[in-house]
Enzyme design. Structure first.
Site, PDB file in Angstrom:
ATOM      1  N   HIS A  16       0.866  -1.190   0.000  1.00  0.00           N
ATOM      2  CA  HIS A  16       0.000   0.000   0.000  1.00  0.00           C
ATOM      3  C   HIS A  16       0.894   1.228   0.000  1.00  0.00           C
ATOM      4  CE1 HIS A  16      -3.805   2.082   1.818  1.00  0.00           C
ATOM      5  NE2 HIS A  16      -3.106   2.912   1.066  1.00  0.00           N
ATOM      6  N   HIS A  18       1.509   4.843  -2.425  1.00  0.00           N
ATOM      7  CA  HIS A  18       1.196   5.717  -3.561  1.00  0.00           C
ATOM      8  C   HIS A  18       2.490   6.389  -3.990  1.00  0.00           C
ATOM      9  CE1 HIS A  18      -3.177   5.502  -2.614  1.00  0.00           C
ATOM     10  NE2 HIS A  18      -2.713   5.303  -1.387  1.00  0.00           N
ATOM     11  N   HIS A 196      -9.365   1.134  -1.668  1.00  0.00           N
ATOM     12  CA  HIS A 196      -9.371   1.756  -0.346  1.00  0.00           C
ATOM     13  C   HIS A 196     -10.811   1.688   0.167  1.00  0.00           C
ATOM     14  CE1 HIS A 196      -5.522   3.304  -1.564  1.00  0.00           C
ATOM     15  NE2 HIS A 196      -5.400   4.123  -0.531  1.00  0.00           N
ATOM     16  N   GLU A 199     -11.352   3.444   5.544  1.00  0.00           N
ATOM     17  CA  GLU A 199     -10.341   4.345   6.122  1.00  0.00           C
ATOM     18  C   GLU A 199     -11.127   5.421   6.884  1.00  0.00           C
ATOM     19  OE1 GLU A 199      -8.122   6.686   3.252  1.00  0.00           O
ATOM     20  OE2 GLU A 199      -6.584   7.245   4.713  1.00  0.00           O
ATOM     21  N   ASP A 277       1.839   4.008   2.870  1.00  0.00           N
ATOM     22  CA  ASP A 277       0.826   4.838   2.215  1.00  0.00           C
ATOM     23  C   ASP A 277       1.451   6.007   1.451  1.00  0.00           C
ATOM     24  OD1 ASP A 277      -1.779   5.357   1.469  1.00  0.00           O
ATOM     25  OD2 ASP A 277      -2.443   6.124   3.409  1.00  0.00           O
TER      26      ASP A 277
HETATM   27  N1  HPA Z   1      -6.572   7.421   1.045  1.00  0.00           N
HETATM   28  C1  HPA Z   1      -7.183   7.737  -0.088  1.00  0.00           C
HETATM   29  N2  HPA Z   1      -6.550   8.218  -1.142  1.00  0.00           N
HETATM   30  C2  HPA Z   1      -5.230   8.364  -1.069  1.00  0.00           C
HETATM   31  C3  HPA Z   1      -4.540   8.044   0.075  1.00  0.00           C
HETATM   32  C4  HPA Z   1      -5.244   7.538   1.191  1.00  0.00           C
HETATM   33  O1  HPA Z   1      -4.709   7.222   2.272  1.00  0.00           O
HETATM   34  N3  HPA Z   1      -3.243   8.319  -0.182  1.00  0.00           N
HETATM   35  C5  HPA Z   1      -3.164   8.766  -1.446  1.00  0.00           C
HETATM   36  N4  HPA Z   1      -4.369   8.799  -1.996  1.00  0.00           N
HETATM   37 ZN    ZN Z   2      -3.608   4.798   0.370  1.00  0.00          ZN
END
Ligand code: HPA
Ligand code: ZN
Length: 326
Positions: A16, A18, A196, A199, A277
């Protein structure tokens, strides 16, 4: 081996991450300068001082603004290669990297330019130290279904270089159901799927990701704990949750790391993994996340080893490679 030695010595996979979230301020300044793009900060310190978030959206606004200085293939190479070197330091031997094509194509940067630079860095790291990578194209969920379909069409010529599709950006108000058809189309082309969910969004979003998007993993998923039936299902199916503790802390999903549920989930037999992340924004890479957890929950060496093993278990690897690391 002490637990902290285990953190640095054990090989692990990151699932996970980005790539746009690995953009360290120093590199951002360098690339902004060579591309002659003005950024609203005078110094690296000023950039870091701006990284005070109160929720997901306040982070996303800054994250998209930072990514706007990326224009050329070399920029995507430099960004990705810097992250892969961090992997090497942290003993991350395999990484499944998210990228957000729409963040770039909306500014007139071609899909080809984005994936070209990322792939060249991955190829270089493989040649230089045997690093293994896979790429996951994410759809921005605050944008329309139609725009996601257009992005899928742009990804198809690169099908052999992209293992799956994902779903990120502003969760609440943009449920997985909005993308059920585009995910179905992606699956027809052989892409694996992740999303996702849970969260900031309710457990309903996790249900939808499982039932409508047929995901192989849930990214974050920490709010699944609010629904006991869902928890039972996640445990029974060994559905992986790619959890990001320092991200959850910075985006105020939890007020305090001691309130984070990762240790509890692990003890219940959930297939949880530890990930960074957006490490440049959230204060640390994978080993920083492990270390913070170890210090907060006094994780044992066996628990650290289990988390590392989970990362390979949940990875999109063939069985032979998985066995090698587990
Ligand atoms: N959540 C949703 N979108 C995202 C995240 C995240 O933690 N990080 C980068 N884009
Ligand atoms: Zn993410």
């Amino acid at each position: 081996m002490t637990p902290i030695q285990a953190v640095s010595r054990l090989p692990k996979a990151e699932l996970h991450l980005h790539i746009e979230g690995t953009f360290e301020p120093e590199l951002m300044f360098q690339i902004a300068q060579r591309n002659h793009i003005a950024i609203p900060y005078q110094s690296v310190e000023e950039v870091r001082a701006a990284y005070q978030f109160h929720n997901l959206q306040s982070f996303l606004d800054i994250y998209y603004a930072g990514a706007a200085v990326l224009r050329h293939e070399q920029d995507f190479f430099d960004l990705t290669y810097a992250y892969l070197q961090k992997c090497r330091e942290d003993n991350v031997v395999h990484s499944e990297i998210f990228f957000d094509p729409q963040t770039h194509t909306a500014r007139g940067v071609a899909f080809d330019t984005v994936i070209g630079g990322i792939r060249r860095a991955c190829d270089t790291a493989r040649q230089e130290w045997g690093m293994s990578t896979a790429l996951i194209t994410c759809f921005l969920r605050h944008l329309s279904e139609e725009e996601a379909f257009a992005t899928l069409a742009q990804a198809l010529p690169f099908r052999e270089h992209i293992i799956g599709v994902g779903l990120d950006s502003s969760e609440v108000g943009n449920p997985p159901s909005k993308f059920a058809r585009v995910f179905a189309e992606a699956r027809k082309h052989g892409f694996l799927t992740v999303a996702h969910a849970g969260e900031e969004g309710s457990p309903d979003y996790v249900h939808e990701a499982l039932d409508l998007l047929h995901v192989s993993r849930i990214d974050h998923g920490v709010r699944a704990e609010e629904d006991e039936a869902l928890m039972q299902r996640i445990i029974a199916e060994q559905m992986p949750l790619t959890v990001c503790p320092l991200s959850n802390l910075k985006l105020k999903v939890v007020d305090d790391l001691a309130q984070h549920n990762l240790h509890r989930l692990l003890q219940r037999g959930v297939l949880v993994t530890v990930n960074s992340d957006d490490p440049a924004y959230f204060g640390g890479y994978v080993n920083d996340n492990f270390t913070a957890l170890q210090q907060t929950f006094a994780l044992s060496t066996a628990e650290i080893a289990q988390l590392c093993k989970n990362s390979f278990q949940a990875a999109f690897l063939d069985n032979e490679t998985r066995q090698k690391w587990c």
